[in-house]
Design a protein around this motif. Structure first.
Motif, mmCIF file in Angstrom:
data_model
loop_
_atom_site.group_PDB
_atom_site.id
_atom_site.type_symbol
_atom_site.label_atom_id
_atom_site.label_comp_id
_atom_site.label_asym_id
_atom_site.label_seq_id
_atom_site.Cartn_x
_atom_site.Cartn_y
_atom_site.Cartn_z
ATOM 1 N N THR A 1 -1.608 -3.653 -2.929
ATOM 2 C CA THR A 1 -0.970 -3.261 -4.184
ATOM 3 C C THR A 1 -0.149 -4.409 -4.730
ATOM 4 O OG1 THR A 1 0.776 -2.297 -2.792
ATOM 5 C CG2 THR A 1 -0.797 -0.769 -3.769
ATOM 6 N N GLY A 2 -0.142 -4.546 -6.047
ATOM 7 C CA GLY A 2 0.751 -5.499 -6.676
ATOM 8 C C GLY A 2 2.184 -5.008 -6.590
ATOM 9 N N ILE A 3 3.124 -5.883 -6.875
ATOM 10 C CA ILE A 3 4.528 -5.524 -6.725
ATOM 11 C C ILE A 3 4.927 -4.384 -7.664
ATOM 12 C CG2 ILE A 3 5.251 -7.339 -8.327
ATOM 13 C CD1 ILE A 3 7.179 -5.994 -5.242
ATOM 14 N N ASP A 4 4.404 -4.343 -8.881
ATOM 15 C CA ASP A 4 4.763 -3.275 -9.822
ATOM 16 C C ASP A 4 4.312 -1.918 -9.299
ATOM 17 O OD1 ASP A 4 5.901 -5.114 -11.510
ATOM 18 O OD2 ASP A 4 4.139 -5.311 -12.795
ATOM 19 N N ARG A 5 3.111 -1.872 -8.755
ATOM 20 C CA ARG A 5 2.585 -0.619 -8.201
ATOM 21 C C ARG A 5 3.406 -0.175 -6.990
ATOM 22 N NH1 ARG A 5 -0.048 4.046 -9.194
ATOM 23 N NH2 ARG A 5 -1.351 4.720 -7.479
ATOM 24 N N ARG A 6 3.752 -1.135 -6.139
ATOM 25 C CA ARG A 6 4.570 -0.802 -4.973
ATOM 26 C C ARG A 6 5.900 -0.189 -5.399
ATOM 27 N NH1 ARG A 6 5.366 -5.873 -1.285
ATOM 28 N NH2 ARG A 6 4.296 -7.029 -2.915
ATOM 29 N N LEU A 7 6.535 -0.800 -6.373
ATOM 30 C CA LEU A 7 7.842 -0.305 -6.822
ATOM 31 C C LEU A 7 7.719 1.086 -7.431
ATOM 32 C CD1 LEU A 7 9.266 -3.601 -8.338
ATOM 33 C CD2 LEU A 7 10.151 -2.379 -6.345
ATOM 34 N N LYS A 8 6.639 1.327 -8.158
ATOM 35 C CA LYS A 8 6.447 2.660 -8.760
ATOM 36 C C LYS A 8 6.298 3.723 -7.679
ATOM 37 C CE LYS A 8 3.665 5.019 -12.287
ATOM 38 N NZ LYS A 8 3.461 6.269 -11.553
ATOM 39 N N LEU A 9 5.519 3.421 -6.649
ATOM 40 C CA LEU A 9 5.312 4.380 -5.565
ATOM 41 C C LEU A 9 6.603 4.604 -4.775
ATOM 42 C CD1 LEU A 9 1.835 3.094 -4.342
ATOM 43 C CD2 LEU A 9 2.282 5.258 -5.520
ATOM 44 N N GLY B 1 0.802 -1.213 0.000
ATOM 45 C CA GLY B 1 0.000 0.000 0.000
ATOM 46 C C GLY B 1 0.836 1.263 0.000
ATOM 47 N N VAL B 2 2.088 1.177 0.475
ATOM 48 C CA VAL B 2 2.957 2.359 0.590
ATOM 49 C C VAL B 2 2.151 3.517 1.192
ATOM 50 C CG1 VAL B 2 4.739 3.721 -0.567
ATOM 51 C CG2 VAL B 2 4.091 1.526 -1.528
ATOM 52 N N HIS B 3 1.585 3.252 2.379
ATOM 53 C CA HIS B 3 0.755 4.261 3.047
ATOM 54 C C HIS B 3 1.626 5.306 3.746
ATOM 55 C CE1 HIS B 3 1.717 2.171 6.746
ATOM 56 N NE2 HIS B 3 1.158 1.060 6.322
ATOM 57 N N HIS C 1 4.553 4.062 5.790
ATOM 58 C CA HIS C 1 5.658 3.649 4.913
ATOM 59 C C HIS C 1 6.377 4.863 4.330
ATOM 60 C CE1 HIS C 1 3.087 -0.187 4.126
ATOM 61 N NE2 HIS C 1 3.912 -0.377 5.137
ATOM 62 N N GLN C 2 5.597 5.852 3.933
ATOM 63 C CA GLN C 2 6.181 7.050 3.325
ATOM 64 C C GLN C 2 7.112 7.760 4.300
ATOM 65 O OE1 GLN C 2 2.913 9.428 1.688
ATOM 66 N NE2 GLN C 2 1.935 7.529 1.027
#
Length: 386
Positions: free
Chosen positions: A94-102, A34-36, A39-40
């Motif tokens: 979130t999928g792994i691709d979305r997590r990496l983008k964030l 989620g990169v909430h 995490h941020q």
């Protein structure tokens, strides 16, 4: 951001990438699902320290999520989670691709994705810390207040810091990533238990401390951090996408490919994009939402955003109760003829962003009632997303 994927061997060991000795690393470790906002905070501190010390910023994350691997093993006599596409983590925000983008958007230099296995999970936190120091030049480990790592999750903030103090090989930087304290979420999924715990969690509910305590004891629940993937998941499961967005710092998203359907929406005057094809992201509760459909051009990566009335659920009005689907009616701009432009989205990778819950799924007696309600939902969406 440079991305490296590591697959442990049968003993759980990793072949770490050669980082060189000219720079040391500021490292953050976690799932980052989620990169909430919690995490941020950890990621921002990692980037800030790296800039301050002239180091590289490194994030180590796990895919699949460790709890999914452990649960699968528990349910399948200790078996390893399959490596192919036959098992989907429907609980991941979130999928792994979305997590990496964030994560990349936060300014991180390197991401190391470790395929979590039972053998890797059996390694002690002491072993893992030694690998970070020896293989990637750990200078500072940035973790949240409740962080744990290693076999049995034995490595907490105090034990990790004890090793740092004893060896003087690295430092521990602890970030308050919990947000406004803790909240209680129900152990059973029902409106009654959710409403009861909403009162417990709300400081302005009017309950006394004794009443709040009594209601909490009466309702089976568990404590989670206010900024946590668990709480975001709970909010989404209740359709509370606006509250989830406050913790995420942005609207919740699912992604997938638009596939062909029965085109019933087109015959009703509301052609919808059926988002399927290996959907990535946690699906909120059944219902109708206002939000956005983001069309991503497969060649250029250019994005076009359309306000959208989004439906999740089964098509009970048309006697199709078995399949749970996500459909989005994108409100397209008007063409020269005064009619909405036709959007050919078949085969496109799209992102669906949830802004506000409009209504639950209901059974309509016929198409006319459904069309009238869809018109109302579209006008609500226009107003919310204008």
């Amino acid at each position: 951001m440079k991305i490296t994927t590591l697959v442990p061997d049968t003993e759980g060991a990793l072949a770490w990438p050669p980082f060189g000795q000219n720079k040391r690393s500021i490292v953050a470790v976690g799932n980052f699902d989620g990169v909430h906002r919690g995490h941020q905070a950890v990621l921002k501190r990692t980037v800030d320290l790296a800039k301050s010390y002239g180091c590289r910023s490194v994030v180590i994350l796990f895919d699949p999520r460790p709890e999914i691997v452990r649960q699968y093993a528990k349910d399948h006599d200790g078996a390893q989670l399959p490596k192919d596409e036959t098992y989907t983590d429907a609980e991941a925000l979130t999928g792994i691709d979305r997590r990496l983008k964030l994560i990349e958007e936060m300014g991180i230099d390197y991401a190391i994705v470790i395929r979590y296995t039972l053998e890797f999970g059996a390694k002690s936190y002491q072993y893992f810390l030694g690998q970070l120091v020896g293989k990637i030049g750990l200078r500072n480990l940035v973790i949240g207040k409740d962080a744990r790592m290693g076999a049995g999750r034995a490595g907490n903030v105090d034990s990790i810091d004890s090793i740092a103090q004893a060896t003087r090989m690295f430092e521990v930087d602890v970030v308050d990533d919990r947000g406004p304290g803790e909240v209680r979420v129900p152990l059973t999924d029902s409106d009654e238990t959710a409403e009861a715990l909403d009162k417990v969690n709300d400081p302005d509910s009017g309950l006394t401390k004794a009443e709040r305590r009594a209601l909490s004891k009466k309702t089976p629940n568990r404590l989670v951090r206010a900024w946590s993937s668990s709480y975001v998941r709970y909010l989404l499961s209740r359709g509370r996408v606006d509250e989830a967005a406050e913790i995420l710092g942005r609207p919740h998203v699912v992604e997938g490919v638009v596939v062909g359907g029965k085109q019933r929406g087109r015959t009703l005057g509301f052609p919808t994009a059926n988002v399927a094809g290996d959907v990535q992201g946690y699906m909120p509760a059944d219902g109708v939402y206002a939000g956005w459909l983001v069309d991503v051009d497969p060649e250029t990566g250019e994005e076009r955003r359309y306000p959208s009335a989004i439906s999740i659920g089964t098509k009970v009005t048309f006697g199709e109760p078995e399949a749970r689907v996500l459909e989005a009616y994108a409100i397209a701009p008007l063409g020269e003829d005064g009619k909405p432009e036709w959007l050919d989205l078949y085969g496109h990778h799209t992102r669906v962003e949830f802004v506000k819950f409009l209504r639950p799924q209901v059974h309509f007696d016929g198409a006319d009632e459904l069309v009238a309600e869809l018109r109302r939902n579209v006008e609500q969406t226009r107003d919310i997303c204008k």
